[in-house]
Each structure stands twice: as C-alpha cells, then as structure tokens.
Design a protein around this motif. Structure first.
Motif, PDB file in Angstrom:
ATOM      1  N   LEU A   1      -5.905   4.333   0.014  1.00  0.00           N
ATOM      2  CA  LEU A   1      -5.846   4.857  -1.356  1.00  0.00           C
ATOM      3  C   LEU A   1      -5.087   6.179  -1.375  1.00  0.00           C
ATOM      4  O   LEU A   1      -5.168   6.977  -0.444  1.00  0.00           O
ATOM      5  CB  LEU A   1      -7.259   5.082  -1.895  1.00  0.00           C
ATOM      6  CG  LEU A   1      -8.109   3.838  -2.138  1.00  0.00           C
ATOM      7  CD1 LEU A   1      -9.577   4.231  -2.290  1.00  0.00           C
ATOM      8  CD2 LEU A   1      -7.621   3.078  -3.373  1.00  0.00           C
TER       9      LEU A   1
ATOM     10  N   TYR B   1      -8.338  -0.231   0.573  1.00  0.00           N
ATOM     11  CA  TYR B   1      -7.211  -0.682  -0.251  1.00  0.00           C
ATOM     12  C   TYR B   1      -6.374  -1.723   0.468  1.00  0.00           C
ATOM     13  O   TYR B   1      -5.891  -2.678  -0.145  1.00  0.00           O
ATOM     14  CB  TYR B   1      -6.364   0.522  -0.664  1.00  0.00           C
ATOM     15  CG  TYR B   1      -5.327   0.222  -1.729  1.00  0.00           C
ATOM     16  CD1 TYR B   1      -5.617  -0.609  -2.813  1.00  0.00           C
ATOM     17  CD2 TYR B   1      -4.060   0.795  -1.667  1.00  0.00           C
ATOM     18  CE1 TYR B   1      -4.663  -0.871  -3.793  1.00  0.00           C
ATOM     19  CE2 TYR B   1      -3.104   0.556  -2.637  1.00  0.00           C
ATOM     20  CZ  TYR B   1      -3.404  -0.282  -3.697  1.00  0.00           C
ATOM     21  OH  TYR B   1      -2.459  -0.544  -4.666  1.00  0.00           O
TER      22      TYR B   1
ATOM     23  N   GLY C   1      -3.906  -1.758  -8.835  1.00  0.00           N
ATOM     24  CA  GLY C   1      -4.273  -0.823  -7.783  1.00  0.00           C
ATOM     25  C   GLY C   1      -4.251   0.627  -8.206  1.00  0.00           C
ATOM     26  O   GLY C   1      -4.954   1.458  -7.615  1.00  0.00           O
TER      27      GLY C   1
ATOM     28  N   GLY D   1      -2.476   3.918  -5.037  1.00  0.00           N
ATOM     29  CA  GLY D   1      -3.776   3.258  -5.113  1.00  0.00           C
ATOM     30  C   GLY D   1      -4.859   4.252  -5.479  1.00  0.00           C
ATOM     31  O   GLY D   1      -4.984   5.317  -4.865  1.00  0.00           O
TER      32      GLY D   1
ATOM     33  N   ASP E   1      -9.056   4.705  -6.706  1.00  0.00           N
ATOM     34  CA  ASP E   1     -10.404   4.256  -7.035  1.00  0.00           C
ATOM     35  C   ASP E   1     -10.898   5.139  -8.173  1.00  0.00           C
ATOM     36  O   ASP E   1     -11.116   6.344  -8.003  1.00  0.00           O
ATOM     37  CB  ASP E   1     -11.320   4.381  -5.814  1.00  0.00           C
ATOM     38  CG  ASP E   1     -12.734   3.863  -6.073  1.00  0.00           C
ATOM     39  OD1 ASP E   1     -13.061   3.545  -7.233  1.00  0.00           O
ATOM     40  OD2 ASP E   1     -13.511   3.789  -5.105  1.00  0.00           O
TER      41      ASP E   1
ATOM     42  N   VAL F   1       0.831  -1.204   0.000  1.00  0.00           N
ATOM     43  CA  VAL F   1       0.000   0.000   0.000  1.00  0.00           C
ATOM     44  C   VAL F   1       0.866   1.255   0.000  1.00  0.00           C
ATOM     45  O   VAL F   1       0.623   2.220  -0.730  1.00  0.00           O
ATOM     46  CB  VAL F   1      -0.963  -0.009   1.204  1.00  0.00           C
ATOM     47  CG1 VAL F   1      -1.646   1.345   1.358  1.00  0.00           C
ATOM     48  CG2 VAL F   1      -2.007  -1.110   1.043  1.00  0.00           C
TER      49      VAL F   1
END
Length: 387
Positions: free
Chosen positions: A82, A350, A371, A50, A52, A45
């Motif tokens: 994210l 995430y 991602g 990341g 969306d 991460v």
C-alpha cells in the motif's frame, strides 16, 4: 475491527464479534512484498496508489502513556504494498463517562501518532499533492483519520483546530453516541431522526476547511440527510453488501446492521461517493475479490475502494491493563493484522488482493481505481483547500 473466519468479535463483537511489467525495474515498490509475487502483480502495485481507507492504529489515551511503545509502521506499510493508509482511531472504547474525556483522549492519541510518525520517518498527507509526491518518491505515508466525532463535544470550532493538526478524514459516528450527538448510529436504536443539527454543522465546517466526510456507522436516514448537505462526495470507508452473508443465519443476524443494501449503496454512488469493502466477510483473498466484484456489479467500478478495518501494526495494551488479571499484550487473531489477513497469505496485503482480483478477471485499470484511484478522487475533491 471484526474478523469472522470461524468466530470472533469486534472487541468481543466489538468485544464479543500488460505494459506494466517493465515498470518493476524502476520502482522499489516492487520489492515491498514478503516474498516474490507474480511480476504482473508487482508491476500493478508499483504503478498504482494503493490505499486502505480504514486502518486502525492503537494508541494510548492517557497522557502519562504517550507516546506508547514504538510501532514499525513504515516497515509494515512497505510489506503491504500500500502507498498509504487512512490511519484511524476511535475514542469511545472504553466507554466515555466524563465531560472533556473524549477531547483529552483524542489529543493524547494524536500526540502519540505525531511521535510515531517522526520515529518512522513519515509525514501525513494533507492533500492529493502530498499523496502523489510520496508515491513518486516511494515513501509510505498516512492520511490522518478519526472514527467518531466524540472529541468535538458540541464545539464546532474544534474542527478547525484538528484540521490544523493534520486531520483530513472524519468519520462522524462510531459505536456509541457522542455527548452531543451527530446522527443515528446504525447498530443503535433510532434516537435523533437521522442527522442532527450539530452533525449538519460539522459537515459544513469540514466542507469549508477541506476534510473528507466518512459516513460509516450512519443509518440510512443519517446518510440521506448528510448527502443533501455535503458539498463534496463522501466515503463510507468500511462495509460490505448485505447480500454477501451466505447461509449463516447467526452471522447474518449479527452482521446485517453493519452492512449496506444495494439501494443504499446506489444512493451514495449517485452522489459521487465511494464505498470501501472490508475483509470481514471473506475467509480467503479470492472471496474478498468476489465481494469487491459484487459491489462493483451494483454501483460501478468508479465507486468502490478498499477499507479493511484491520490493523497494520500490533495491538496496544496500556500499562494499567497489563497489571490486571488477564491483562498484558492483546492477543491477535488471524484477520486482525493487515499483512496477515488470511491464513494462506504469502505476500503483503495489497499484493495479495491485486493477485486475487486479477484471478477473477479485473483489469489492471480497474484494480488501479479500486485499489486507490477512487479514494484519491473524493479525497482530492474534499481537501482542495479552505473555502
């Protein structure tokens, strides 16, 4: 927004339907989860951008209601893991009736978002340099998006106007036809024979200025025509493979028009595009990871991204609605909020997805692409600057 764990709607269906662990020590992103995730998950991460590609933020449409109640956008983004969301809204719900109404709603909503970003100490990312800078500084950011070109109302010059206001991701279509249609919506009867002349004009203007084209909600004919015109790869930000419906025939009948076939997906991928997998066909994070795998198996790991069609922050209810019977704060269901997508979710979104993808065999490099890396590629190509 749709979530189908047992029964629910998109506003009732629309309103009735290795080497990475050491990086944790140096990156505050590793502490963004609700709880402490597996170190390998936290490291991935922290190391990846990341994104969306389709996340709704509810905002007021009436000028008197702007800016609306405060939202904790930065905090929710940090919890999620994210780096950014494509912060989107649509102006065709409730239904539009009057000339100029779509444009008015759009400008009021944008003004509200301007205010909320200031209160959250955030800025819009206008290009890939902005995304990279925000990630390097561990600052959450957003890409401004709109779902449907209703606000254009036949005025192509408005594309440049909203570009100057920070719009960098334009979904041509949503549920209802615009007053000056841009193309055929996949859940509506065919009326326009695919992409309209105005739709083509809008795509060309977006290409000239530097706005990513999103073909979600477009039928096959519209997508095919748009790909012939688009100067850069496009995105279909939120959908799923139509083979992932399982044996639930009632769900299949309701959902199938909103899903993409293998053949359609391949057409988009062959043109360099990216397709976002939504969470709405998955009751668990592992099932979601399997849905991602299913699409990767069809079009390859370089053409899949995350596009949840969820909400990072709470739902907004207008003061007018609150004064009506049954009004007030909207009731949210499991699956509607990004950080509460699944009932057994222990971490931010995430983190949860990365954990699930690792469990079904994705590598850290593959996770980085899906991602956010794939989205970043098409976003960079689209937003390189005015032509």
């Amino acid at each position: 927004m749709i979530k189908l764990h047992t029964q629910w709607s998109r506003r009732e269906f629309l309103s009735s339907v290795a080497g990475t662990s050491a990086m944790m020590m140096f990156n505050p992103l590793s502490s963004w989860a609700m709880d402490e995730p597996d170190p390998r998950v936290a490291a991935i991460v922290a190391a990846t951008i990341g994104i969306d590609s389709h996340n709704h933020i509810d905002v007021p449409f009436a000028k008197a209601e702007v800016p609306g109640p405060d939202i904790d956008l930065a905090s929710e983004l940090k919890k999620s893991g994210l780096s950014a969301i494509c912060m989107t809204f649509a102006v065709d719900r409730p239904e539009l009736h009057n000339p100029g109404e779509a444009y008015e709603r759009f400008m009021n909503a944008l003004a509200s978002m301007d205010n909320q970003l200031v209160k959250n100490g955030m800025k819009r990312a206008l290009n890939m340099a902005d995304l990279n800078a925000a990630h390097k500084k561990h600052q959450p950011t957003v890409i401004q998006s709109v779902e449907g070109g209703h606000f254009l109302e036949g005025h192509v010059e408005r594309v440049e106007e909203v570009y100057n206001r920070g719009l960098r991701h334009l979904g041509l279509l949503h549920d209802n036809d615009a007053s000056v249609p841009l193309g055929d919506v996949y859940t509506n009867p065919v009326r326009w024979g695919g992409l309209t002349a105005f739709g083509a004009e809008v795509i060309k203007e977006c290409n000239r200025l530097g706005i990513l084209i999103d073909l979600a909600h477009a039928n096959t004919e519209t997508v095919t025509a748009a790909l012939k015109i688009a100067a850069h790869p496009v995105i279909i930000s939120h959908t799923g493979l139509d083979t992932r419906l399982g044996q639930n025939t009632s769900m299949a009948a309701m959902m199938k028009p909103r899903l993409i076939s293998k053949e359609q997906a391949k057409i988009v991928a062959e043109a360099g595009g990216v397709i976002g997998v939504w969470t709405h066909l998955a009751d668990t994070s592992l099932e979601y990871a399997k849905n991602i795998r299913a699409l990767v198996d069809v079009i390859g790991v370089d053409h899949v991204c995350i596009g949840t069609d969820t909400k990072l922050t709470s739902s907004y209810s207008s003061p007018d609605a609150q004064n009506k019977p049954g009004g007030g704060q909207k009731r949210e269901r499991i699956g509607e909020r990004t950080n509460l997508t699944w009932q057994d979710q222990k971490f931010g979104f995430y983190y949860t997805v990365v954990d699930a993808m690792l469990k079904i065999g994705f590598t850290s490099d593959e996770i980085g692409k899906i991602g956010g890396g794939n989205f970043c590629r098409v976003f960079e190509a689209a937003t390189a600057g005015p032509r």
